[in-house]
Design an enzyme around this catalytic site. Structure first.
Site, mmCIF file in Angstrom:
data_model
loop_
_atom_site.group_PDB
_atom_site.id
_atom_site.type_symbol
_atom_site.label_atom_id
_atom_site.label_comp_id
_atom_site.label_asym_id
_atom_site.label_seq_id
_atom_site.Cartn_x
_atom_site.Cartn_y
_atom_site.Cartn_z
ATOM 1 C CG ASN A 119 3.842 1.834 -0.456
ATOM 2 O OD1 ASN A 119 4.263 2.123 -1.571
ATOM 3 N ND2 ASN A 119 3.682 0.579 -0.053
ATOM 4 C CB SER A 178 2.113 5.547 -10.571
ATOM 5 O OG SER A 178 2.414 4.829 -11.746
ATOM 6 C CE1 TYR A 191 -2.009 2.159 -9.332
ATOM 7 C CE2 TYR A 191 -0.853 2.886 -11.296
ATOM 8 C CZ TYR A 191 -0.826 2.414 -9.995
ATOM 9 O OH TYR A 191 0.376 2.212 -9.361
ATOM 10 C CB SER A 194 -5.991 7.391 -8.209
ATOM 11 O OG SER A 194 -5.067 6.383 -8.569
HETATM 12 P P1 NAD Z 1 1.770 -4.616 -3.889
HETATM 13 O O1 NAD Z 1 0.442 -5.069 -4.383
HETATM 14 O O2 NAD Z 1 2.859 -5.603 -3.775
HETATM 15 O O3 NAD Z 1 1.590 -3.876 -2.495
HETATM 16 C C1 NAD Z 1 0.509 -3.020 -2.250
HETATM 17 C C2 NAD Z 1 0.037 -3.281 -0.823
HETATM 18 O O4 NAD Z 1 -0.983 -2.322 -0.517
HETATM 19 C C3 NAD Z 1 -0.576 -4.656 -0.646
HETATM 20 O O5 NAD Z 1 0.045 -5.317 0.449
HETATM 21 C C4 NAD Z 1 -2.042 -4.382 -0.383
HETATM 22 O O6 NAD Z 1 -2.658 -5.334 0.479
HETATM 23 C C5 NAD Z 1 -1.973 -2.999 0.251
HETATM 24 N N1 NAD Z 1 -3.226 -2.271 0.176
HETATM 25 C C6 NAD Z 1 -4.021 -2.088 -0.906
HETATM 26 N N2 NAD Z 1 -5.097 -1.354 -0.573
HETATM 27 C C7 NAD Z 1 -4.979 -1.070 0.746
HETATM 28 C C8 NAD Z 1 -5.759 -0.354 1.668
HETATM 29 N N3 NAD Z 1 -6.916 0.221 1.310
HETATM 30 N N4 NAD Z 1 -5.336 -0.267 2.941
HETATM 31 C C9 NAD Z 1 -4.192 -0.843 3.326
HETATM 32 N N5 NAD Z 1 -3.408 -1.533 2.508
HETATM 33 C C10 NAD Z 1 -3.799 -1.652 1.234
HETATM 34 O O7 NAD Z 1 2.190 -3.477 -4.891
HETATM 35 P P2 NAD Z 1 3.321 -2.358 -4.806
HETATM 36 O O8 NAD Z 1 3.773 -2.176 -6.175
HETATM 37 O O9 NAD Z 1 4.301 -2.621 -3.731
HETATM 38 O O10 NAD Z 1 2.411 -1.104 -4.428
HETATM 39 C C11 NAD Z 1 2.846 -0.079 -3.565
HETATM 40 C C12 NAD Z 1 2.490 1.246 -4.169
HETATM 41 O O11 NAD Z 1 3.291 1.452 -5.339
HETATM 42 C C13 NAD Z 1 1.049 1.364 -4.625
HETATM 43 O O12 NAD Z 1 0.531 2.629 -4.253
HETATM 44 C C14 NAD Z 1 1.163 1.271 -6.125
HETATM 45 O O13 NAD Z 1 0.098 1.904 -6.785
HETATM 46 C C15 NAD Z 1 2.481 1.955 -6.365
HETATM 47 N N6 NAD Z 1 3.124 1.706 -7.660
HETATM 48 C C16 NAD Z 1 3.524 0.471 -8.024
HETATM 49 C C17 NAD Z 1 4.131 0.280 -9.267
HETATM 50 C C18 NAD Z 1 4.613 -1.071 -9.727
HETATM 51 O O14 NAD Z 1 5.007 -1.203 -10.891
HETATM 52 N N7 NAD Z 1 4.597 -2.074 -8.889
HETATM 53 C C19 NAD Z 1 4.315 1.359 -10.119
HETATM 54 C C20 NAD Z 1 3.897 2.612 -9.722
HETATM 55 C C21 NAD Z 1 3.302 2.777 -8.488
#
Ligand code: NAD
Length: 294
Positions: A119, A178, A191, A194
Site C-alpha cells: 500500500n 488509484s 503518479y 505508476s
Molecule cells: P498517506 O501519505 O497517508 O500514507 C502513505 C504512507 O506510505 C505514508 O505513511 C508513507 O510514509 C508511506 N510510504 C511512502 N513511500 C514509502 C516507501 N518507499 N516505503 C515505505 N513506506 C512508504 O497516504 P494514503 O492515501 O494512505 O496512501 C496509501 C496508498 O493509497 C498510496 O499508494 C496512495 O498512492 C494510494 N492512494 C491514495 C489516494 C488518496 O486520495 N489518498 C487515492 C488513490 C490512491
C-alpha cells in the site's frame, strides 16, 4: 415454483454451496498479514491494519519507511486486540532486501504468510509531463510500482508454502493503485502512470500465479482524506471550498481511509476467493462517468 424454475424438476432449490473459510466477524482469522505504508495517522495502511486485527489476524506487520508513529500504532492495536501479534518494521518498501527480510521473518515465526497489502505510495510533484525532471519521474515510478512487484516476488513464494491446502484462498496480494491509474489525471504525471502499472501488475501477477490458489488484485481509491491529500483538504478548508472536493462525485463527498481498508479486508479474506486479477475502483462512483458541463 421457484425450485422448478431453478432446476427444472425439484420442488425445493438445492442448498447453497457455501465457500470454505467464511466466518463473519473473524474474516481473516489466523492469517498473517503484511501492510506497507502503515505509519501515516490518517492513512489507508493504518486503517487497514486495524481492520485485519479486528477481524482475527494472527499477526500484522505494520511497515513504513517513516517510523514516527509505528510504535504508537502498535500500542493502540495491542490494547484493542490483545490476541494479535503486531510487528513494527521500518523500511523502504521498494528496497528488495528489506521486503525479503520481512517476508522471511513471517515465515520463520509463523511458517506462513497469507496477505501482503502493498500500500506504500508517493505522489510526487504536481507537474505536467513537459516540466518534470527524469529523476522526479523515475522516483515515483520506482516506489509505487516496485513495492507491489516486490510484494509479489517475495510474498507469493512464501504463500505457496501453505497455499496448496487452501483452495478457497491460498493467499492474497493486494496493491494500492488509484483511480488515477484508470482515468487521466491532471495532477502528478508519474503518479497516474505508476498506478496504471499497478493495475497491470495485479493482472499479470494473477495470471502468472496460475494453479497456486494465490490471488492478486489492485484497489483503486478515489479521493480519500489521508496524509497524502491532507494539504489539499487543509487548503480547501482555509478557503472554505472543502465541499468542492466531492463536487464531481456522485456521492458528493470524498472518502475516508476506513472505506478503503474495508475493501482491503474483503480482498484479503476468503470471502473474495473468486476475485482475482481485478482493479477495484473504490471511489464513490467518481470513475463511473464523466463530468457533464452544460
Ligand atoms: P498517506 O501519505 O497517508 O500514507 C502513505 C504512507 O506510505 C505514508 O505513511 C508513507 O510514509 C508511506 N510510504 C511512502 N513511500 C514509502 C516507501 N518507499 N516505503 C515505505 N513506506 C512508504 O497516504 P494514503 O492515501 O494512505 O496512501 C496509501 C496508498 O493509497 C498510496 O499508494 C496512495 O498512492 C494510494 N492512494 C491514495 C489516494 C488518496 O486520495 N489518498 C487515492 C488513490 C490512491
Amino acid at each position: 415454483a421457484l425450485g422448478k424454475q431453478l432446476t427444472g424438476s425439484a420442488d425445493v432449490p438445492p442448498p447453497i454451496t457455501k465457500v470454505a473459510g467464511r466466518s463473519a466477524g473473524a474474516r481473516v482469522e489466523g492469517k498473517v498479514v503484511i501492510v506497507t505504508g502503515a505509519n501515516s495517522i490518517l492513512g489507508i495502511g493504518r486503517a487497514s491494519s486495524h481492520q485485519f486485527a479486528e477481524n482475527g489476524a494472527r499477526a500484522v506487520y505494520i511497515c513504513d519507511f517513516d517510523g514516527s508513529n509505528l510504535e504508537a500504532h502498535k500500542r493502540e492495536i495491542n490494547a484493542l486486540y490483545p490476541a494479535v501479534d503486531v510487528h513494527v518494521r521500518q523500511f523502504d518498501a521498494s528496497d528488495e532486501k528489506a521486503v525479503k527480510a520481512v517476508v522471511d521473518d513471517a515465515l520463520e515465526r509463523y511458517g506462513r504468510l497469507d496477505i501482503f497489502f502493498a500500500n506504500a505510495g508517493i505522489v510526487g510533484p504536481h507537474q505536467s509531463f513537459a516540466d518534470m525532471s527524469k529523476a522526479d519521474f523515475m522516483k515515483v515510478l520506482d516506489v509505487n510500482v516496485s513495492n507491489v512487484w516486490l510484494a509479489a516476488k517475495y510474498g507469493a513464494p512464501a504463500m505457496m508454502k501453505t497455499s496448496a491446502d487452501k483452495p478457497a484462498s491460498g493467499g492474497s496480494i493486494i496493491g494500492t493503485a488509484s483511480v488515477a491509474g484508470l482515468r487521466s489525471n491532471a495532477g502528478s504525471t508519474p503518479y497516474s502512470a505508476s498506478k496504471a502499472a499497478v493495475v497491470s501488475l495485479a493482472q499479470t501477477i494473477a495470471y502468472q500465479l496460475v494453479g497456486t490458489n494465490i490471488r492478486a488484485n489492485a484497489i483503486c481509491p478515489g479521493i480519500i482524506e489521508t496524509g497524502m491529500t491532507a494539504p489539499t483538504y487543509e487548503a480547501a478548508r482555509k478557503r472554505g471550498t472543502e465541499k468542492k472536493i466531492g463536487q464531481l462525485n456522485p456521492l458528493r463527498r470524498g472518502g475516508n481511509a476506513d472505506e478503503i481498508a474495508r475493501v482491503a479486508l474483503f480482498l484479503g479474506s476468503d470471502e473474495s476467493s473468486y476475485v482475482n486479477g481485478q482493479a477495484w475502483a473504490v471511489d464513490g462512483g467518481l470513475s463511473s462517468g464523466h463530468p457533464f458541463v452544460p
